[in-house]
Design a protein around this motif. Sequence first.
Motif, PDB file in Angstrom:
ATOM      1  N   GLU A   1       0.829  -1.210   0.000  1.00 35.20           N
ATOM      2  CA  GLU A   1       0.000   0.000   0.000  1.00 35.20           C
ATOM      3  C   GLU A   1       0.861   1.257   0.000  1.00 35.20           C
ATOM      4  N   ARG A   2       1.872   1.275   0.839  1.00 39.08           N
ATOM      5  CA  ARG A   2       2.729   2.462   0.930  1.00 39.08           C
ATOM      6  C   ARG A   2       3.526   2.668  -0.350  1.00 39.08           C
ATOM      7  N   ALA A   3       3.994   1.574  -0.953  1.00 40.47           N
ATOM      8  CA  ALA A   3       4.761   1.710  -2.187  1.00 40.47           C
ATOM      9  C   ALA A   3       3.882   2.227  -3.325  1.00 40.47           C
ATOM     10  N   VAL A   4       2.638   1.754  -3.403  1.00 45.47           N
ATOM     11  CA  VAL A   4       1.709   2.267  -4.420  1.00 45.47           C
ATOM     12  C   VAL A   4       1.453   3.750  -4.184  1.00 45.47           C
ATOM     13  N   ALA A   5       1.236   4.133  -2.923  1.00 46.59           N
ATOM     14  CA  ALA A   5       1.003   5.543  -2.609  1.00 46.59           C
ATOM     15  C   ALA A   5       2.225   6.389  -2.956  1.00 46.59           C
ATOM     16  N   THR A   6       3.426   5.860  -2.696  1.00 48.17           N
ATOM     17  CA  THR A   6       4.653   6.594  -3.029  1.00 48.17           C
ATOM     18  C   THR A   6       4.777   6.809  -4.527  1.00 48.17           C
ATOM     19  N   ALA A   7       4.503   5.782  -5.311  1.00 49.22           N
ATOM     20  CA  ALA A   7       4.599   5.913  -6.769  1.00 49.22           C
ATOM     21  C   ALA A   7       3.554   6.889  -7.306  1.00 49.22           C
TER      22      ALA A   7
ATOM     23  N   VAL B   1      -7.903   8.569  -8.740  1.00 50.01           N
ATOM     24  CA  VAL B   1      -7.528   7.163  -8.918  1.00 50.01           C
ATOM     25  C   VAL B   1      -8.536   6.278  -8.198  1.00 50.01           C
ATOM     26  N   ALA B   2      -8.997   5.240  -8.896  1.00 48.60           N
ATOM     27  CA  ALA B   2      -9.822   4.188  -8.295  1.00 48.60           C
ATOM     28  C   ALA B   2      -8.982   2.923  -8.227  1.00 48.60           C
ATOM     29  N   ALA B   3      -8.707   2.433  -7.004  1.00 47.21           N
ATOM     30  CA  ALA B   3      -7.789   1.308  -6.801  1.00 47.21           C
ATOM     31  C   ALA B   3      -8.569   0.061  -6.410  1.00 47.21           C
ATOM     32  N   PHE B   4      -8.231  -1.068  -7.047  1.00 46.15           N
ATOM     33  CA  PHE B   4      -8.847  -2.364  -6.762  1.00 46.15           C
ATOM     34  C   PHE B   4      -7.739  -3.382  -6.521  1.00 46.15           C
ATOM     35  N   ARG B   5      -7.801  -4.063  -5.376  1.00 45.21           N
ATOM     36  CA  ARG B   5      -6.779  -5.055  -5.043  1.00 45.21           C
ATOM     37  C   ARG B   5      -7.242  -6.444  -5.452  1.00 45.21           C
ATOM     38  N   HIS B   6      -6.330  -7.153  -6.110  1.00 47.03           N
ATOM     39  CA  HIS B   6      -6.562  -8.544  -6.487  1.00 47.03           C
ATOM     40  C   HIS B   6      -5.548  -9.421  -5.762  1.00 47.03           C
ATOM     41  N   ILE B   7      -5.934 -10.668  -5.518  1.00 42.86           N
ATOM     42  CA  ILE B   7      -5.099 -11.546  -4.701  1.00 42.86           C
ATOM     43  C   ILE B   7      -4.652 -12.805  -5.436  1.00 42.86           C
ATOM     44  N   ASP B   8      -5.168 -13.055  -6.639  1.00 40.90           N
ATOM     45  CA  ASP B   8      -4.779 -14.267  -7.352  1.00 40.90           C
ATOM     46  C   ASP B   8      -4.818 -14.004  -8.847  1.00 40.90           C
ATOM     47  N   ASN B   9      -4.272 -14.972  -9.605  1.00 42.38           N
ATOM     48  CA  ASN B   9      -4.315 -14.871 -11.055  1.00 42.38           C
ATOM     49  C   ASN B   9      -5.471 -15.706 -11.587  1.00 42.38           C
TER      50      ASN B   9
ATOM     51  N   LEU C   1      -1.244 -14.073  -6.540  1.00 41.80           N
ATOM     52  CA  LEU C   1      -0.691 -12.956  -7.306  1.00 41.80           C
ATOM     53  C   LEU C   1      -1.268 -11.666  -6.726  1.00 41.80           C
ATOM     54  N   LEU C   2      -0.619 -11.140  -5.717  1.00 41.74           N
ATOM     55  CA  LEU C   2      -1.042  -9.883  -5.114  1.00 41.74           C
ATOM     56  C   LEU C   2      -0.729  -8.743  -6.075  1.00 41.74           C
ATOM     57  N   HIS C   3      -1.725  -7.964  -6.441  1.00 38.44           N
ATOM     58  CA  HIS C   3      -1.500  -6.819  -7.315  1.00 38.44           C
ATOM     59  C   HIS C   3      -2.629  -5.815  -7.153  1.00 38.44           C
ATOM     60  N   GLU C   4      -2.383  -4.597  -7.599  1.00 34.61           N
ATOM     61  CA  GLU C   4      -3.309  -3.484  -7.419  1.00 34.61           C
ATOM     62  C   GLU C   4      -3.574  -2.829  -8.773  1.00 34.61           C
ATOM     63  N   HIS C   5      -4.840  -2.787  -9.169  1.00 35.79           N
ATOM     64  CA  HIS C   5      -5.257  -2.054 -10.362  1.00 35.79           C
ATOM     65  C   HIS C   5      -5.596  -0.625  -9.955  1.00 35.79           C
ATOM     66  N   CYS C   6      -4.868   0.341 -10.476  1.00 36.66           N
ATOM     67  CA  CYS C   6      -5.113   1.753 -10.189  1.00 36.66           C
ATOM     68  C   CYS C   6      -5.609   2.421 -11.471  1.00 36.66           C
TER      69      CYS C   6
ATOM     70  N   TYR D   1       8.322   1.979  -7.115  1.00 40.06           N
ATOM     71  CA  TYR D   1       7.456   1.076  -6.347  1.00 40.06           C
ATOM     72  C   TYR D   1       8.242  -0.137  -5.844  1.00 40.06           C
ATOM     73  N   THR D   2       8.993  -0.776  -6.729  1.00 41.86           N
ATOM     74  CA  THR D   2       9.750  -1.971  -6.341  1.00 41.86           C
ATOM     75  C   THR D   2      10.787  -1.649  -5.278  1.00 41.86           C
TER      76      THR D   2
END
Length: 629
Positions: free
Chosen positions: A151-157, A184-192, A198-203, A239-240
Amino acid sequence: MLSVAKVQRRNAWRYYVRGVAFGDGRRPVGQSLKDAQEMAGLPPGKWLGRGLRALGLTEGAEVSERQLELLFGEGRHPDADRIERGLLDDGVDAATARRLTVLGQPIEEIEARKQTPLLGMDFTFRPQASLVVLWALGDATVRWVIERAHERAVATALRWLEDEVAESRWASGRGRAKTPALVVAAFRHIDNRDGLPLLHEHCLILNRVQRPGADGEPVWGALDTYRLYQNVVAAGTLYTLAMSTEVCETLGLATVPREVTPGLRPVMEIAGVSEDLINWSASRRQRIEDALEVLTDQYVKDHGHLPSERGRHQLGWWAAQETRPAKKKPKPLQQLLAWWRASAILRFGQQLIDSLLDRCREAGAVIRARVDPTVDVALAAVDVAAVVFTVREKFSRRHILAEARRHLLETLRGRESFTRGLDDYITHRALLRYSRRHTVTKPGREAPAADRMTYTADFPVPNRWWIAPAEGTQPRESSRYERARVASLAVQNAIRDARIRADTATANEATTSASSVPADHRDLEAKTASAPHAVDHSGRGAALSPAQRAPAVQAHQQAAMPEEYLEGRTTDPATWLRTPKNLDRLAAFARAADTRRRACEARPKSEQPADQQHHANRPDHGRGAGRER
């Protein structure tokens, strides 16, 4: 890691409203988004960005389906229904009431010009595969640490994009203004799509921002989306870097390089997470590789030669699209966690899964004891400039900035030395000292901004060579990145040699050490030690003599550098330097450096000791003079 996709007027926005907002699944027809998310146990989307205040939204608030449809489907205010009803009640006609709820230019006008409106962009952030494995198989504390860092890395980017990149453009680009307020509308996904972790965030970034109008009042306009696309790599590396650093410092871990594709940049993964575990979570990779082999064979039959580096990237994209599975029904996180753990235990055994975090900490402790949080900004600037020049030849500031962040990621190995501004400092030094402007301003025109200029450099470029893999497959040509690493190591070694010669010559006279450093590198010792972002051992200057300081820094840089750069697999200077052309180039570089050093030493100085004057007049038997033909 960061990928980008378009959110357009026609069917793309429906895909995001019906699928991405529902955990990348297939939402039942007729069921509202909120009900479907609650039944599937999925977290709702949330609003991010500084531009929310202008729309009456609050950061962190839940994203509704109607808000998504209005913003990303119609380009209207997220509360357009209420606003339009109020205007109609006041006697405003329907067409005018609807027009007053539109943000910027109506999409109907854009479509009338036979153009497809771009209403947003999907910036998808995801961590390295090893972090995903730790998140999926770790306990609740580990998952909380990784999710918080994510969350913090996404916010930083996103903040960096708002502060440094976001601009509005109008009048075909003739008008521009900084707009540090995104929606920005953010949606968190947890799998592929295979159901594996597969943790990832659609912004979803709205292509509408406020800018000052002609009368000074704020008006809605379009983002300069091309500028956002240009800075995707720099945002992804930020972010990384931010996420890896926070996770490693909190859990006591470290990173190691993992080669995913031969010849391309390694991925910095968590030490202790095995290749088998990473492959277990990356289920699609083998299918993509098989499809890529078929596409490559077809390309050779059609064109009569192997694809170029750019062509391989395009074929890889097509292979990923062809092997993409269909959407699945989303499942709650707790159910997926139990299934992931059972699957991993069945394949690798319970002891390995239960001791995963302990093994990562043990591996991290070894690396952290060997690699200190030390950044030699002088060598970092040389490395960044040489790599970017060899890969691109002509480059911009964003390319140097992205490479500076990669350098910090590879050198620090997860240590907490990254502070805001260190990447910018290395970038500024690389552009100032090792690059030259390529952009030429035409007479009578205003000079472009610093981030729009192009640069080049004058580093020696290694010749191409061929690499035969150990498996007996067909040899391949060295990639641009491998040649860039060779060019960078050559220049770094030359600078280290200059430092050692300068420090050795002044070991007994430390007060006059600056006079024996080449003019181009005069501040490598003084400025590096006193630079506001340089990090070093506490008390190192007092503990080591000037003659010992340069070898100590060199030893640290070698300890911090990824192992494949030092083992000589493809970038060993002992192999590539033996080509006559590269020997001549390096000899010319060394001769020029020695000439500048002698000119500096020959300047009359009353305090210069006699033995140093004698040393300055002696013929140099080093690399420069010794190889002069």
